[in-house]
Design an enzyme around this catalytic site. Structure first.
Site, PDB file in Angstrom:
ATOM      1  N   CYS A   1       0.866  -1.182   0.000  1.00 21.10           N
ATOM      2  CA  CYS A   1       0.000   0.000   0.000  1.00 21.10           C
ATOM      3  C   CYS A   1       0.901   1.230   0.000  1.00 21.10           C
ATOM      4  O   CYS A   1       1.486   1.574   1.021  1.00 21.10           O
ATOM      5  CB  CYS A   1      -0.903   0.001   1.236  1.00 21.10           C
ATOM      6  N   LEU A   2       1.052   1.826  -1.160  1.00 22.35           N
ATOM      7  CA  LEU A   2       1.936   2.971  -1.295  1.00 22.35           C
ATOM      8  C   LEU A   2       1.321   3.905  -2.335  1.00 22.35           C
ATOM      9  O   LEU A   2       1.170   3.536  -3.494  1.00 22.35           O
ATOM     10  CB  LEU A   2       3.325   2.487  -1.751  1.00 22.35           C
TER      11      LEU A   2
END
Length: 181
Positions: A86-87
């Site tokens: 999750c970036l």
């Protein structure tokens, strides 16, 4: 002149292969490969080695790559089971100005250095980081020792070696006498 995504894929992958990164293509396909990624120094991830699976969509660089950790990592923004990352810079704010080197030299090291517990994929890691940072560091280091060794990265599932061994032992357990009965 129109942009050629295939040429951009080749350029980016060749740039990675000519760098210090260890890249291994899947079936000689430049759109799917693995990269060996090392934990940044001065972090609890230091000394860790991960196998990162990368898939480049046909629309790359206009569409972001798919990135996943193959061996386990304890981090608020990385799903422990799937290895999904999750970036924002990969998921929402990706730009064609970025390339694969940005991901491995900047984005992933920054993610490990500065986890964001407010946007977790791993709630346990996020809660531990917020409430007990020293325990979080200790658990990260334990995961590094258990799951992020060179051997673990080499053996991280890509569907290579585990299955045939299991099948062989099952086949070997059927004797000729049982077949006739």
């Amino acid at each position: 002149m129109s942009a050629n995504p295939k040429r951009r894929i080749e350029t980016d992958v060749m740039k990675m292969m000519m760098s210090d990164l260890e890249v291994s293509l899947v079936n000689d396909n430049m759109q799917e490969f693995y990269v060996r990624f090392y934990g940044p120094p001065e972090t609890p991830f230091a000394g860790g080695v991960w196998k990162i699976h990368v898939e480049l969509p046909d629309q790359y660089p206009f569409k972001s790559p798919s990135i996943g950790f193959m061996n386990k990592i304890f981090h608020p923004n990385i799903d422990e089971l799937s290895g999904s990352v999750c970036l924002d810079v990969i998921n929402q704010t990706w730009s064609p100005m970025f390339d694969m080197m940005n991901i491995f030299e900047t984005f992933l090291p920054q993610l490990l250095r500065y986890p964001n517990p407010n946007d977790p994929l791993n709630g346990e890691a996020a809660a531990l980081l917020m409430r007990h940072p020293k325990e979080y560091d200790a658990k990260v280091k334990e995961y590094v020792q258990r799951f992020a060794t060179k051997e673990a990265a080499d053996n991280a599932a890509g569907g290579e070696e585990e299955e045939p061994d299991a099948e062989m032992s099952d086949i070997g357990s059927i004797s000729g006498d049982e077949m006739e009965a």
